[in-house]
Design a protein around this motif. Structure first.
Motif, PDB file in Angstrom:
ATOM      1  N   TRP A  43     -10.742  16.458 -24.376  1.00 45.95           N
ATOM      2  CA  TRP A  43     -11.177  16.988 -23.093  1.00 45.95           C
ATOM      3  C   TRP A  43     -10.158  17.996 -22.576  1.00 45.95           C
ATOM      4  CZ3 TRP A  43     -16.035  16.083 -22.508  1.00 45.95           C
ATOM      5  CH2 TRP A  43     -16.592  14.915 -23.043  1.00 45.95           C
ATOM      6  N   GLU A  75     -14.686  13.135 -18.749  1.00 44.41           N
ATOM      7  CA  GLU A  75     -15.457  14.374 -18.736  1.00 44.41           C
ATOM      8  C   GLU A  75     -15.225  15.164 -17.455  1.00 44.41           C
ATOM      9  OE1 GLU A  75     -19.548  14.188 -20.011  1.00 44.41           O
ATOM     10  OE2 GLU A  75     -19.209  12.215 -20.900  1.00 44.41           O
ATOM     11  N   GLU A  76     -15.133  14.467 -16.319  1.00 39.00           N
ATOM     12  CA  GLU A  76     -14.937  15.140 -15.039  1.00 39.00           C
ATOM     13  C   GLU A  76     -13.482  15.511 -14.791  1.00 39.00           C
ATOM     14  OE1 GLU A  76     -16.478  12.303 -15.472  1.00 39.00           O
ATOM     15  OE2 GLU A  76     -18.541  12.510 -14.748  1.00 39.00           O
ATOM     16  N   SER A  89      -6.904  14.091  -9.627  1.00 36.71           N
ATOM     17  CA  SER A  89      -7.229  15.016 -10.705  1.00 36.71           C
ATOM     18  C   SER A  89      -6.378  14.700 -11.928  1.00 36.71           C
ATOM     19  CB  SER A  89      -6.970  16.456 -10.255  1.00 36.71           C
ATOM     20  OG  SER A  89      -6.871  17.319 -11.373  1.00 36.71           O
ATOM     21  N   GLY A 168     -23.035  18.745 -14.440  1.00 37.56           N
ATOM     22  CA  GLY A 168     -22.799  17.335 -14.171  1.00 37.56           C
ATOM     23  C   GLY A 168     -22.507  17.040 -12.712  1.00 37.56           C
ATOM     24  N   GLY A 169     -22.644  15.783 -12.378  1.00 39.54           N
ATOM     25  CA  GLY A 169     -22.366  15.301 -11.031  1.00 39.54           C
ATOM     26  C   GLY A 169     -22.459  13.790 -11.026  1.00 39.54           C
ATOM     27  N   THR A 179     -18.896  13.747  -7.130  1.00 41.66           N
ATOM     28  CA  THR A 179     -18.327  14.898  -7.825  1.00 41.66           C
ATOM     29  C   THR A 179     -19.441  15.891  -8.123  1.00 41.66           C
ATOM     30  OG1 THR A 179     -18.635  14.024 -10.076  1.00 41.66           O
ATOM     31  CG2 THR A 179     -16.603  13.415  -8.918  1.00 41.66           C
ATOM     32  N   GLY A 181     -19.959  19.264 -10.673  1.00 44.62           N
ATOM     33  CA  GLY A 181     -19.464  20.204 -11.667  1.00 44.62           C
ATOM     34  C   GLY A 181     -19.898  21.617 -11.336  1.00 44.62           C
ATOM     35  N   SER A 237     -16.298  21.347 -21.415  1.00 47.96           N
ATOM     36  CA  SER A 237     -15.432  20.913 -20.313  1.00 47.96           C
ATOM     37  C   SER A 237     -14.309  21.903 -20.029  1.00 47.96           C
ATOM     38  CB  SER A 237     -14.842  19.528 -20.610  1.00 47.96           C
ATOM     39  OG  SER A 237     -13.795  19.591 -21.574  1.00 47.96           O
ATOM     40  N   THR A 242     -14.523  20.969 -11.223  1.00 41.98           N
ATOM     41  CA  THR A 242     -15.218  19.901 -10.500  1.00 41.98           C
ATOM     42  C   THR A 242     -14.702  19.786  -9.076  1.00 41.98           C
ATOM     43  OG1 THR A 242     -15.576  18.652 -12.549  1.00 41.98           O
ATOM     44  CG2 THR A 242     -15.751  17.435 -10.481  1.00 41.98           C
ATOM     45  N   MET A 244     -14.628  17.351  -5.684  1.00 41.95           N
ATOM     46  CA  MET A 244     -14.752  15.946  -5.287  1.00 41.95           C
ATOM     47  C   MET A 244     -14.934  15.871  -3.773  1.00 41.95           C
ATOM     48  SD  MET A 244     -11.646  14.329  -7.613  1.00 41.95           S
ATOM     49  CE  MET A 244     -10.364  15.460  -7.043  1.00 41.95           C
ATOM     50  N   THR A 288     -10.607  19.586  -8.979  1.00 43.49           N
ATOM     51  CA  THR A 288      -9.770  18.965 -10.004  1.00 43.49           C
ATOM     52  C   THR A 288      -8.706  19.935 -10.511  1.00 43.49           C
ATOM     53  OG1 THR A 288     -11.413  19.564 -11.683  1.00 43.49           O
ATOM     54  CG2 THR A 288     -11.496  17.313 -10.797  1.00 43.49           C
TER      55      THR A 288
END
Length: 306
Positions: A43, A75-76, A89, A168-169, A179, A181, A237, A242, A244, A288
């Motif tokens: 990642w 992933e996040e 983060s 993503g989320g 979160t 993305g 990624s 991301t 938050m 992040t």
């Protein structure tokens, strides 16, 4: 009669097998191999470190998890800390860990504990303090319970008509965070990785009845496809950032804004509120990693385009 009992026996075996698969294998809270800290270094936040540094950091996180509890959302690029409740983060954590030099490598458990303690003391960029009591003294916000509010908040993070790629989320209504993305578009080589992975998946099973559905769910995925898909996700990624959000602070802003937007849908009010928090760098939201101007503008466009 024998045929009927044979069919019933088959159904019992199938349903029983499905239950075992779901609760003992599929369910990540019960699968013995799920909660590992030492996985392949792939990642984006992991790749900011050398293999030795990454292994040391994960050893430190594993030690912290044994004492206090934490969970790396790989992933996040986010670390969930259970006590005190907060998000950190993993990009920032990795950077600080590396900056500690040889001392962190010699005693990673102590280094990680020091970094988490530092994060608990100050909500700087990349750190988000949370509250499990984000609803306050009531059980609802504007008539919504925690599940309905979470649904409305997640709806606010999905753009309508914005030219961008879904990145993503995630939301947790119990710990009070979400979160989002942010990604304009994956590079061509990433899209090719996904195409290559899907080519390994094979033709989908024809689903003619419920038994076919159960059998399809129970059938293990092609390991080559899984590995190829994970490679594509990991490469993607590198280009995703991301945001938050803390529910407690979002609720404060929502309640302040609601009287001025009396006829708007809750998700539209949340779009305004979250966009304002992000634009003005208000407490309760953070990235992040430092966003580029394009990422910041895209996040605002996603939130405000409802």
């Amino acid at each position: 009669m024998m045929v009927m009992f044979g069919v019933l026996g088959l159904l019992v075996v199938v349903v029983g097998g499905f239950a075992v698969w779901f609760y003992a294998i599929r369910d990540p809270l019960k699968g013995e191999d799920f909660y590992k800290f030492h996985v392949e270094q792939k990642w984006a936040w992991q790749l900011t470190m050398t293999p030795e540094q990454e292994k040391a950091l994960m050893a430190g996180l594993e030690a912290f998890d044994d004492d206090e509890g934490c969970y790396p959302m790989r992933e996040e690029g986010v670390l969930r800390v259970y006590d005190p409740m907060m998000l950190i983060s993993l990009f920032s954590l990795a950077e600080q860990f590396v900056a500690m030099g040889p001392a962190a490598m010699r005693d990673p458990a102590r280094a990680v504990r020091e970094l988490v303690t530092r994060a608990a003391q100050s909500e700087v960029d990349g750190v988000l303090h949370l509250s499990g009591q984000w609803l306050g003294d009531t059980d609802t916000v504007d008539g919504m319970d925690k599940y309905e509010f979470t649904d409305a908040l997640m709806a606010a993070t999905h753009a309508q008509g914005v030219d961008c790629e879904f990145a993503g989320g995630f939301a947790d209504e119990n710990r009070g965070f979400a979160t989002m993305g942010v990604l304009a578009r994956s590079p061509g080589h990433v899209r090719q990785l996904y195409d290559d992975a899907h080519a390994l998946a094979g033709e989908p099973r024809e689903l003619r009845n419920r038994l076919d559905v159960v059998l399809d769910v129970m059938e293990p995925e092609n390991p080559e496809y899984v590995a190829a898909f994970e490679r594509a996700e990991a490469e993607k990624s590198k280009y995703v950032n991301t945001v938050m959000f803390c529910f407690e602070r979002v609720v404060e802003q929502y309640r302040a804004a609601r009287p001025h937007l009396r006829y708007a849908e809750p998700s539209d009010v949340l779009s305004v509120v979250m966009g304002r928090m992000l634009e003005h760098h208000l407490p309760g939201c953070t990235w992040t990693r430092p966003p580029s101007p394009e990422q910041h503008s895209l996040a605002l466009a996603v939130l405000r385009n409802r």
